[in-house]
Scaffold this motif. Structure first.
Motif, PDB file in Angstrom:
ATOM      1  N   GLU A   1      34.997  35.249  33.542  1.00  0.00           N
ATOM      2  CA  GLU A   1      33.933  36.614  32.231  1.00  0.00           C
ATOM      3  C   GLU A   1      33.135  38.008  33.011  1.00  0.00           C
ATOM      4  OE1 GLU A   1      30.946  33.776  31.438  1.00  0.00           O
ATOM      5  OE2 GLU A   1      29.814  34.868  29.559  1.00  0.00           O
ATOM      6  N   THR A   2      32.866  38.663  32.668  1.00  0.00           N
ATOM      7  CA  THR A   2      32.225  39.350  32.971  1.00  0.00           C
ATOM      8  C   THR A   2      31.330  39.715  33.102  1.00  0.00           C
ATOM      9  OG1 THR A   2      32.334  41.146  31.363  1.00  0.00           O
ATOM     10  CG2 THR A   2      34.556  41.444  32.948  1.00  0.00           C
ATOM     11  N   ALA A   3      30.333  40.751  33.958  1.00  0.00           N
ATOM     12  CA  ALA A   3      28.959  40.896  33.633  1.00  0.00           C
ATOM     13  C   ALA A   3      28.544  41.287  32.064  1.00  0.00           C
ATOM     14  CB  ALA A   3      28.087  41.810  34.687  1.00  0.00           C
ATOM     15  N   THR A   4      29.144  41.355  31.336  1.00  0.00           N
ATOM     16  CA  THR A   4      29.234  41.194  30.244  1.00  0.00           C
ATOM     17  C   THR A   4      29.581  40.467  28.955  1.00  0.00           C
ATOM     18  OG1 THR A   4      30.696  42.952  29.629  1.00  0.00           O
ATOM     19  CG2 THR A   4      29.560  44.235  30.400  1.00  0.00           C
ATOM     20  N   GLY A   5      29.665  39.323  29.396  1.00  0.00           N
ATOM     21  CA  GLY A   5      30.445  37.977  28.791  1.00  0.00           C
ATOM     22  C   GLY A   5      32.015  38.189  28.135  1.00  0.00           C
ATOM     23  N   LYS A   6      32.446  39.525  28.940  1.00  0.00           N
ATOM     24  CA  LYS A   6      33.767  39.308  28.265  1.00  0.00           C
ATOM     25  C   LYS A   6      34.972  38.268  29.177  1.00  0.00           C
ATOM     26  CE  LYS A   6      37.038  42.819  27.149  1.00  0.00           C
ATOM     27  NZ  LYS A   6      37.924  43.462  28.342  1.00  0.00           N
ATOM     28  N   LEU A   7      35.945  37.951  28.921  1.00  0.00           N
ATOM     29  CA  LEU A   7      36.683  37.398  29.952  1.00  0.00           C
ATOM     30  C   LEU A   7      37.789  37.794  30.005  1.00  0.00           C
ATOM     31  CD1 LEU A   7      36.966  34.149  30.405  1.00  0.00           C
ATOM     32  CD2 LEU A   7      38.708  33.849  28.802  1.00  0.00           C
ATOM     33  N   GLU A   8      38.181  38.220  31.173  1.00  0.00           N
ATOM     34  CA  GLU A   8      38.854  39.469  31.783  1.00  0.00           C
ATOM     35  C   GLU A   8      40.224  39.264  33.295  1.00  0.00           C
ATOM     36  OE1 GLU A   8      37.482  43.513  33.127  1.00  0.00           O
ATOM     37  OE2 GLU A   8      36.808  42.776  34.990  1.00  0.00           O
ATOM     38  N   PRO A   9      40.923  38.694  32.749  1.00  0.00           N
ATOM     39  CA  PRO A   9      42.495  38.632  34.079  1.00  0.00           C
ATOM     40  C   PRO A   9      41.666  39.540  35.343  1.00  0.00           C
ATOM     41  CG  PRO A   9      43.162  40.174  32.359  1.00  0.00           C
ATOM     42  CD  PRO A   9      42.027  40.243  31.856  1.00  0.00           C
ATOM     43  N   VAL A  10      41.675  38.511  36.420  1.00  0.00           N
ATOM     44  CA  VAL A  10      42.116  39.214  37.646  1.00  0.00           C
ATOM     45  C   VAL A  10      42.860  38.808  38.627  1.00  0.00           C
ATOM     46  CG1 VAL A  10      39.316  38.809  37.646  1.00  0.00           C
ATOM     47  CG2 VAL A  10      40.197  36.894  38.120  1.00  0.00           C
ATOM     48  N   ALA A  11      43.318  39.378  39.660  1.00  0.00           N
ATOM     49  CA  ALA A  11      44.372  38.842  40.368  1.00  0.00           C
ATOM     50  C   ALA A  11      44.616  39.306  41.574  1.00  0.00           C
ATOM     51  CB  ALA A  11      45.840  39.163  39.811  1.00  0.00           C
ATOM     52  N   LYS A  12      44.654  38.257  42.953  1.00  0.00           N
ATOM     53  CA  LYS A  12      45.043  38.894  44.062  1.00  0.00           C
ATOM     54  C   LYS A  12      45.300  39.860  44.414  1.00  0.00           C
ATOM     55  CE  LYS A  12      45.702  35.066  47.027  1.00  0.00           C
ATOM     56  NZ  LYS A  12      45.957  34.215  47.624  1.00  0.00           N
ATOM     57  N   ARG A  13      45.522  40.713  45.514  1.00  0.00           N
ATOM     58  CA  ARG A  13      46.986  41.830  45.818  1.00  0.00           C
ATOM     59  C   ARG A  13      46.787  41.136  47.655  1.00  0.00           C
ATOM     60  NH1 ARG A  13      43.803  45.727  43.296  1.00  0.00           N
ATOM     61  NH2 ARG A  13      43.070  46.888  45.595  1.00  0.00           N
ATOM     62  N   SER A  14      46.958  39.700  48.245  1.00  0.00           N
ATOM     63  CA  SER A  14      47.377  39.975  49.711  1.00  0.00           C
ATOM     64  C   SER A  14      48.884  40.417  49.722  1.00  0.00           C
ATOM     65  CB  SER A  14      47.042  38.837  50.087  1.00  0.00           C
ATOM     66  OG  SER A  14      45.880  38.166  49.371  1.00  0.00           O
ATOM     67  N   VAL A  15      49.329  40.531  50.825  1.00  0.00           N
ATOM     68  CA  VAL A  15      50.099  40.609  50.668  1.00  0.00           C
ATOM     69  C   VAL A  15      51.486  39.336  50.949  1.00  0.00           C
ATOM     70  CG1 VAL A  15      51.884  41.454  52.830  1.00  0.00           C
ATOM     71  CG2 VAL A  15      49.937  42.226  52.606  1.00  0.00           C
TER      72      VAL A  15
END
Lengths: 412, 412
Positions: free
Chosen positions: A310-324
């Motif tokens: 969830e973002t600060a505005t309450g929306k569910l947002e995709p996240v992903a790391k970019r580790s090598v």
């Protein structure tokens, strides 16, 4: 992590974690989902009691706000996942945990520990079952792994096709059929092999399995049939060249009229050794070390990754790391298995759009709703599902050699 | 076995079982004794309760006489063994169990399960500790093994030289020091890496360890030092070419004035990867998968064999099986470590005569007397013993390559 997130407030954001494997270690062609039922069992009792809280407080592991959170902790979110016994492939989201970050992140270790162990054992067991064909496999590895892992291994092996286990606790807790044979110590304990066989037959009847390689195999087989008669259930061979020994013992048993006496072999068997014995007159296999250690792949390489929050505005947002070399793929997923016209598995389709593909078999099922377990099922259901799932694989997926995943994973 | 031996009367004969390894799997140069304390803990509670007895009765696993024996079961014999943390070699009798056959044979699975697991983990951990030298190792493998095995693994790793564990239950149960770092999920949860670092520093202070490879390492290090100042405790790198990354991060930290900020590396490390980082500016290692899976040797190949039993005339007599390729050596043993003039371990001497060799260090110590545990000791004592024992090994025993046992086993 938890303490910092509680303090920053982010702990209460809605979060979605996903359990998946980036690859199938050991060049395996498919993975077997196992442990789901154990995760659900553990979830019911996953609380922080006085002993745990006292330890954390006295050792200043976390602050008072975190202690208060843990004291009231219980998972109130949702979990869905692949069903136990089903197959999985790289990126298959075999478990999806949704809740606040705080409540979901605490499940990482227990979920991964169980799934990494049980999937590894089941994936090895399935290969052994394929290699054994119609011949039954007895799980006998308790002595070669951690005492509690042994019970879980027996359960996973049964799901993946083993017929029985020598672990009685797995029988009691999970209803796995149990079986066993005598050890060399039993023969050595008595004044002679004959006295040992007599004692065993006296209490277990002629249908018992006699261990024949303590001293001289041919002599032991002769004594065994002399004492038990042609109704002798089975003999076990635990050493030497098993194919040659089985051939000799079969001929000897037949010459003594014991045509129905079965031959059980044991001794560091793995799927390759089992396959190599396909042409030998063997009626069953006892497998220990290599089963409970995953036959070279003792852990399934499953990870537990945050894929949306969830973002600060309450929306569910995709996240992903970019580790090598270790990127993750953001967003909450669905999964479907696409079948070809002949009914064989063809593609593992992972979607994020929410649209189900035509004819695709949905793979994610509800396991926990608002903290309540709703997806419990008997181990026998998982076992039946696994047998069906393996039957849908393309034939080459059953080859034992190293290779790529049996079907491709596609993303839509 | 038990039922047949109870019926034949042989169950009540005095018996001696021995736990030993025929070889050191994986070409290891020495084994590390671990798990002894856990065997003693389990022994105290090793009873058959109503649930177990009901299961055995209802499933007709054993007869009424055996059920009655199990209902009253408690081990009343003697156990001696190598002390935890000590080294072992092929044939070293690391545990010797003496009692009636019936009471001693029932301990086989629990003793072997614990020792096979814990010795395997400790033997791998000791090699990692040798490779790491003075740099501390954090055990972080809980997620990669069975949930209970994880706790035992953390304990075994600590005995063999690891500095700490991320498994809090191992801290609570065994007093192992605990440590941990944040995961990528913590960074992803926040609106930015900066926000995540701020949250972590706000609650844990600048001495915390910040994970810097979620997005871009150089940017993360810059942000970390900007927020925490030069007192930043450590940064963790979990991906990429660790040697190169550590070098770049070290230079960057120094250029920012953070000369004392440590660099912790993780990412599928094993003893070889640790050794390969010896010249890199690394201050500590986090080790997971390869530790808890024994770095290629997940089980120690220990067996539990009957080596002597009472005859019908009441005499204790050596016994041994003659199975092809798996012979055992009869008779109750003593064990001594012979040292050379420089104080290095020279020979593992196994005797059956009862005569102690001059200057030999006795390796068997009393653990249980008449069923009562007398050999309990804190995990810290085992850890100290292991450090001392490794220091007595010849230098070449610490090489990581495959080889034979570091010192020969001789029989007298």
């Amino acid at each position: 992590m938890l303490q910092a997130a509680l303090r920053s407030g982010a702990a209460h954001r809605r979060a979605v974690f996903e359990v998946f494997a980036r690859h199938l270690p050991g060049g395996r062609r498919y993975g077997v989902v196992a442990g789901t039922g154990r995760v659900l069992d553990e979830l019911d009792g996953f609380r922080f009691g006085e002993e745990e809280l006292t330890y954390l407080r006295e050792n200043q592991v976390v602050d008072d706000a975190t202690l208060a959170f843990l004291a009231d902790y219980r998972f109130s979110g949702n979990i869905c996942g692949y069903r136990e016994g089903d197959l999985y492939f790289p990126a298959s989201p075999i478990m999806v945990v949704e809740g606040t970050f705080a409540e979901a992140v605490l499940l990482e270790t227990i979920a991964l520990s169980i799934l990494n162990h049980d999937c590894a054992i089941a994936s090895a067991a399935s290969r052994m079952a394929n290699a054994a064909g119609a011949r039954p496999l007895i799980e006998m590895g308790s002595r070669r792994t951690h005492e509690r892992a042994a019970v879980a291994a027996a359960r996973a092996a049964y799901i993946a096709g083993f017929a029985s286990t020598s672990n009685l606790m797995a029988g009691r807790l999970y209803g796995v059929p149990t079986a066993g044979t005598a050890a060399h110590a039993f023969t050595l304990l008595h004044d002679s092999e004959r006295a040992a066989f007599e004692a065993q037959i006296a209490t277990l009847g002629p249908e018992t399995t006699l261990l024949v390689d303590t001293y001289d195999v041919a002599e032991a087989v002769r004594t065994a049939v002399e004492l038990a008669g042609p109704k002798l259930g089975a003999v076990r061979i635990d050493s030497g060249d098993l194919a040659a020994a089985a051939q000799e013992v079969r001929e000897q048993l037949d010459s003594l009229g014991a045509f129905n006496t079965r031959i059980l072999v044991t001794s560091d068997l793995d799927e390759y050794a089992i396959a190599a014995l396909a042409a030998a007159p063997v009626d069953g296999y006892g497998v220990g070390t290599s089963l409970v250690t995953g036959s070279g792949v003792p852990t399934a390489a499953l990870v537990y990754k945050l894929v949306a929050r969830e973002t600060a505005t309450g929306k569910l947002e995709p996240v992903a790391k970019r580790s090598v070399g270790k990127p993750s793929r953001g967003g909450r997923k669905d999964a479907y298995r696409l079948m070809d016209e002949a009914g064989h598995a063809d593609t593992e389709l992972i979607t994020t759009g929410g649209v189900a593909p035509e004819g695709g078999i949905p793979l994610l099922h509800e396991l926990v709703r608002d903290g309540v377990v709703v997806g419990r099922e008997p181990v026998s259901a998982a076992r039946a599902r696994h047998a069906q799932a393996v039957a849908t694989l393309p034939q080459d997926a059953l080859h034992l050699g190293r290779g790529y995943a049996a079907i491709p994973t596609e993303f839509a």
